[in-house]
Design a protein around this motif. Structure first.
Motif, PDB file in Angstrom:
ATOM      1  N   ILE A 352     -21.248  33.970   4.208  1.00  0.00           N
ATOM      2  CA  ILE A 352     -20.109  34.855   3.797  1.00  0.00           C
ATOM      3  C   ILE A 352     -20.455  36.302   4.117  1.00  0.00           C
ATOM      4  N   THR A 353     -19.823  36.851   5.275  1.00  0.00           N
ATOM      5  CA  THR A 353     -20.555  38.213   5.519  1.00  0.00           C
ATOM      6  C   THR A 353     -19.257  39.349   5.361  1.00  0.00           C
ATOM      7  N   ARG A 354     -18.027  38.825   5.070  1.00  0.00           N
ATOM      8  CA  ARG A 354     -16.925  39.712   4.854  1.00  0.00           C
ATOM      9  C   ARG A 354     -16.568  39.844   3.558  1.00  0.00           C
ATOM     10  N   SER A 355     -16.362  41.235   3.065  1.00  0.00           N
ATOM     11  CA  SER A 355     -15.908  41.633   1.802  1.00  0.00           C
ATOM     12  C   SER A 355     -14.470  41.017   1.581  1.00  0.00           C
ATOM     13  N   ASN A 356     -14.427  40.881   0.036  1.00  0.00           N
ATOM     14  CA  ASN A 356     -13.075  40.376  -0.279  1.00  0.00           C
ATOM     15  C   ASN A 356     -12.625  39.040   0.235  1.00  0.00           C
ATOM     16  N   VAL A 381     -24.365  34.379   0.707  1.00  0.00           N
ATOM     17  CA  VAL A 381     -23.479  35.613   0.804  1.00  0.00           C
ATOM     18  C   VAL A 381     -24.430  36.717   1.335  1.00  0.00           C
ATOM     19  N   GLU A 382     -24.064  37.420   2.376  1.00  0.00           N
ATOM     20  CA  GLU A 382     -24.885  38.563   2.563  1.00  0.00           C
ATOM     21  C   GLU A 382     -24.113  39.777   2.900  1.00  0.00           C
ATOM     22  N   ALA A 383     -24.261  40.843   2.247  1.00  0.00           N
ATOM     23  CA  ALA A 383     -23.754  42.087   2.278  1.00  0.00           C
ATOM     24  C   ALA A 383     -24.355  43.160   3.093  1.00  0.00           C
ATOM     25  N   PRO A 384     -23.920  44.200   3.628  1.00  0.00           N
ATOM     26  CA  PRO A 384     -24.443  44.947   4.617  1.00  0.00           C
ATOM     27  C   PRO A 384     -25.892  45.798   3.907  1.00  0.00           C
ATOM     28  N   ALA A 385     -26.740  46.217   4.221  1.00  0.00           N
ATOM     29  CA  ALA A 385     -27.864  46.805   3.818  1.00  0.00           C
ATOM     30  C   ALA A 385     -27.172  47.910   2.564  1.00  0.00           C
ATOM     31  N   GLY A 386     -27.688  47.969   1.517  1.00  0.00           N
ATOM     32  CA  GLY A 386     -27.303  49.095   0.707  1.00  0.00           C
ATOM     33  C   GLY A 386     -26.125  49.001  -0.072  1.00  0.00           C
ATOM     34  N   LYS A 387     -25.515  47.759   0.098  1.00  0.00           N
ATOM     35  CA  LYS A 387     -24.185  47.364  -0.678  1.00  0.00           C
ATOM     36  C   LYS A 387     -24.660  46.341  -1.360  1.00  0.00           C
ATOM     37  N   ASP A 388     -24.084  46.312  -2.854  1.00  0.00           N
ATOM     38  CA  ASP A 388     -24.320  45.173  -3.684  1.00  0.00           C
ATOM     39  C   ASP A 388     -23.212  44.298  -3.552  1.00  0.00           C
ATOM     40  N   ILE A 389     -23.291  43.027  -4.532  1.00  0.00           N
ATOM     41  CA  ILE A 389     -22.316  42.014  -4.185  1.00  0.00           C
ATOM     42  C   ILE A 389     -21.702  41.940  -5.612  1.00  0.00           C
ATOM     43  N   ARG A 390     -20.464  41.581  -5.655  1.00  0.00           N
ATOM     44  CA  ARG A 390     -19.719  41.548  -6.794  1.00  0.00           C
ATOM     45  C   ARG A 390     -18.685  40.344  -6.710  1.00  0.00           C
ATOM     46  N   SER A 432     -17.143  37.462 -13.966  1.00  0.00           N
ATOM     47  CA  SER A 432     -17.674  38.197 -12.901  1.00  0.00           C
ATOM     48  C   SER A 432     -19.094  38.146 -13.072  1.00  0.00           C
ATOM     49  N   VAL A 433     -19.656  38.304 -11.818  1.00  0.00           N
ATOM     50  CA  VAL A 433     -21.067  38.228 -11.447  1.00  0.00           C
ATOM     51  C   VAL A 433     -21.266  39.496 -10.504  1.00  0.00           C
ATOM     52  N   ASN A 434     -22.462  40.481 -10.759  1.00  0.00           N
ATOM     53  CA  ASN A 434     -22.870  41.474 -10.062  1.00  0.00           C
ATOM     54  C   ASN A 434     -24.098  41.631  -9.988  1.00  0.00           C
ATOM     55  N   VAL A 452     -14.295  15.723 -14.198  1.00  0.00           N
ATOM     56  CA  VAL A 452     -13.883  16.725 -13.428  1.00  0.00           C
ATOM     57  C   VAL A 452     -12.930  17.530 -13.880  1.00  0.00           C
ATOM     58  N   ALA A 453     -12.618  18.757 -13.226  1.00  0.00           N
ATOM     59  CA  ALA A 453     -11.764  19.721 -13.662  1.00  0.00           C
ATOM     60  C   ALA A 453     -11.388  20.371 -12.593  1.00  0.00           C
ATOM     61  N   ARG A 454     -10.491  21.710 -12.547  1.00  0.00           N
ATOM     62  CA  ARG A 454      -9.949  22.232 -11.472  1.00  0.00           C
ATOM     63  C   ARG A 454     -10.951  23.125 -10.668  1.00  0.00           C
ATOM     64  N   GLY A 455     -12.039  23.263 -11.350  1.00  0.00           N
ATOM     65  CA  GLY A 455     -13.102  24.236 -10.655  1.00  0.00           C
ATOM     66  C   GLY A 455     -13.021  25.632 -10.808  1.00  0.00           C
ATOM     67  N   PHE A 456     -13.191  26.495  -9.661  1.00  0.00           N
ATOM     68  CA  PHE A 456     -13.131  27.815  -9.723  1.00  0.00           C
ATOM     69  C   PHE A 456     -12.498  28.338  -8.617  1.00  0.00           C
ATOM     70  N   VAL A 457     -11.992  29.579  -8.486  1.00  0.00           N
ATOM     71  CA  VAL A 457     -11.556  30.396  -7.567  1.00  0.00           C
ATOM     72  C   VAL A 457     -12.143  31.805  -7.537  1.00  0.00           C
ATOM     73  N   VAL A 458     -12.975  32.156  -6.849  1.00  0.00           N
ATOM     74  CA  VAL A 458     -13.792  33.755  -6.970  1.00  0.00           C
ATOM     75  C   VAL A 458     -13.367  34.503  -5.752  1.00  0.00           C
ATOM     76  N   LYS A 459     -13.387  35.936  -6.021  1.00  0.00           N
ATOM     77  CA  LYS A 459     -13.353  36.701  -4.861  1.00  0.00           C
ATOM     78  C   LYS A 459     -14.587  37.283  -4.924  1.00  0.00           C
ATOM     79  N   ILE A 460     -15.104  37.522  -3.500  1.00  0.00           N
ATOM     80  CA  ILE A 460     -16.452  38.114  -3.447  1.00  0.00           C
ATOM     81  C   ILE A 460     -16.331  39.280  -2.655  1.00  0.00           C
ATOM     82  N   SER A 461     -16.897  40.557  -3.164  1.00  0.00           N
ATOM     83  CA  SER A 461     -16.600  41.770  -2.383  1.00  0.00           C
ATOM     84  C   SER A 461     -17.847  42.637  -2.449  1.00  0.00           C
ATOM     85  N   PHE A 462     -17.994  43.695  -1.632  1.00  0.00           N
ATOM     86  CA  PHE A 462     -19.339  44.368  -1.676  1.00  0.00           C
ATOM     87  C   PHE A 462     -18.921  45.688  -1.969  1.00  0.00           C
ATOM     88  N   GLY A 463     -19.819  46.385  -2.490  1.00  0.00           N
ATOM     89  CA  GLY A 463     -19.672  47.686  -3.379  1.00  0.00           C
ATOM     90  C   GLY A 463     -20.863  48.604  -3.002  1.00  0.00           C
TER      91      GLY A 463
END
Length: 488
Positions: A352-356, A381-390, A432-434, A452-463
């Motif tokens: 995953i290299t695309r934000s959002n 997940v890999e963000a551009p250099a200098g960016k953090d992952i949220r 959230s995890v930063n 079992v259960a419904r699990g998770f849905v997350v949004k991965i963004s770079f800041g």
């Protein structure tokens, strides 16, 4: 013992306290006692900080707030004169408490409402509802569809006449109850529930017709009530759907028989047709223009549903809510479906290299939206250099373990290249995890048990980089935790 270890232990204790009390069996006992309304016990907000300057995870509970809609309007298909609704395959009338069983597909709109206990893997029957659209059912609020954060544990059964078959269960995406409803007052006892997936109409799954505002129940009108309720207050559920003829009574006859109604209710009764506990939400339908119209929704149950002098049941008059139903059906159908969108499936092993980017857990079937057993799935997940992952949750999440058992069974983990990691499991209504790092591995694991259960849905963004957390910040956090436990 190091500062970080103290933080981790405090977090585990706090999380264990929250998740350990979240037992559906407690609500089931409350239903039987018919005294306490269902509410999640997990109302606290918790924060925890792990791995100084590296990882931060936050979780909290968010109540569902249903606001009234102004200016919304629509025309609901399924009126009695349109020939698209209210058409059973067969019909044989009998008694609901102790009488004969309904024929298969005789009431194809009848829906069972179940609450899922992920700690046991059991679906507990709760009440009934009626299908009005391919993805919407209508039912009662009182001891049925109302409650805090219950959509996530609510499932709808369609197409079965057996209460325990659960052959086709559908996850509920959202529940909207009337804004005027309160556990402390009568009236406004009506809710709509949106399914996470639409159903296909078949011979035993069809919608019921809705009344117009002018289609009031008439005195002495003959109708039919269906349900799985017991024949006495403390009796067992009927294993097979039953039907009973009911006659609509005047307000005076209701009062004389011991049943008090509000402005938006009517009362009705008939031989063996007095609703008991677990009959909440039972549909009452009347035949008009060769189709069955939903005139009433069972509101509560009779104070005496068996014996020599049972009291008539109370029913919400559906025609009083013509406008409210139209407005809120429109809202529900326009509602975003991010939590149950098949396009959010991303193959295991993907980078995953695309934000959002939206990412969800694997799904075994799109009726319940439960994740499969014995699954390990990783995403890189890999963000551009200098960016953090949220990473932030988009929907209520549940993974069938708790922090108390250290996420031993099923869990979601976030791991950095240097091996530092944090886990998420149990029922988290928001998290959230930063991280200041620009690379992360997300891993989902489920074990081989049936839980079992419904699990998770997350949004991965770079800041743009996070502010490093100081030791003073962590010490302040520990003091806040200590103060929390001192005041329990």
């Amino acid at each position: 013992m190091g500062l970080i270890s103290l933080v981790a232990i405090a977090v585990l204790l706090l999380a264990g306290r929250i998740h350990a009390s979240d037992k559906l069996s407690q609500s089931y006992i409350s239903k039987l006692g018919h005294e306490v309304q269902w509410k999640h016990s997990t109302t606290e907000m918790k924060e925890r900080v792990e791995k100084q300057d590296i990882l931060e995870i936050r979780t909290e509970n968010r109540p569902i707030i249903n606001e009234p809609i102004e200016g919304a309007s629509m025309s609901i298909t399924g009126r009695a004169n349109e020939g698209q609704c209210g058409q059973p395959v067969s019909r044989v009338q009998s008694k609901i408490n102790g009488g004969q069983n309904a024929d298969q597909a005789s009431w194809p709109w009848h829906a069972g409402v179940y609450r899922y206990d992920s700690s046991s893997g059991e679906y507990n029957f709760w009440c009934s509802a009626a299908l009005i659209r391919p993805n919407i059912v209508i039912g009662a609020a009182e001891t049925c569809l109302a409650g805090t954060d219950i959509a996530f544990i609510t499932y709808i059964s369609l197409g079965s006449q057996y209460v325990n078959s659960q052959s086709r269960l559908f996850a509920v995406q959202d529940i909207v109850c009337h804004e005027g409803y309160s556990v402390d007052a009568d009236g406004f006892d009506i809710c709509l529930a949106k399914l996470a997936s639409s159903v296909a109409y078949t011979y035993n799954v069809k919608p019921v017709c809705l009344p117009s505002a002018s289609q009031y129940p008439e005195e002495n009108e003959s109708c039919v009530m269906t349900g799985w309720g017991p024949s006495s207050h403390d009796g067992p559920l009927s294993p097979t759907l039953k039907e009973a003829p009911v006659r609509i009574l005047s307000a005076g006859d209701c009062r004389n028989a011991g049943t008090r109604t509000t402005w938006d209710q009517f009362c009705a009764g008939g031989t063996g047709a007095y609703p008991c506990i677990f009959d909440e939400g039972n549909p009452v339908v009347c035949q008009e223009n060769n189709a069955y119209v939903l005139k009433g929704i069972t509101s509560g149950h009779s104070t005496n549903c068996s014996g020599t002098n049972p009291t008539p049941g109370r029913f919400t008059n559906v025609s009083d809510y013509d406008g409210w139903i139209s407005n809120h059906v429109s809202r529900l159908e326009d509602e975003s479906n991010t939590c149950y969108d098949p396009s959010t499936f991303i193959s295991c092993g993907s980078k995953i290299t695309r934000s959002n980017t939206i990412l969800r857990s694997p799904v075994s079937n799109q009726d319940t939206w439960h994740y499969p057993r014995s699954t390990i799935c990783e995403w890189y997940v890999e963000a551009p250099a200098g960016k953090d992952i949220r990473v932030i949750s988009m929907c209520d999440s549940e993974i069938t373990s708790s922090f108390r058992d250290y996420c031993y069974g099923d869990y979601l983990s976030f791991t950095l290249d240097d091996g530092q990691s944090t886990d998420v499991c149990g029922a988290n209504y928001w998290f959230s995890v930063n991280t200041t790092a620009n690379k992360m591995t997300i891993k989902f694991r489920s074990n081989s048990d049936d839980l079992v259960a419904r699990g998770f849905v997350v949004k991965i963004s770079f800041g743009g980089g996070m502010i490093a957390l100081s030791s003073a910040t962590l010490i302040t956090f520990l003091c806040l935790l200590a103060n929390y436990f001192m005041h329990l």
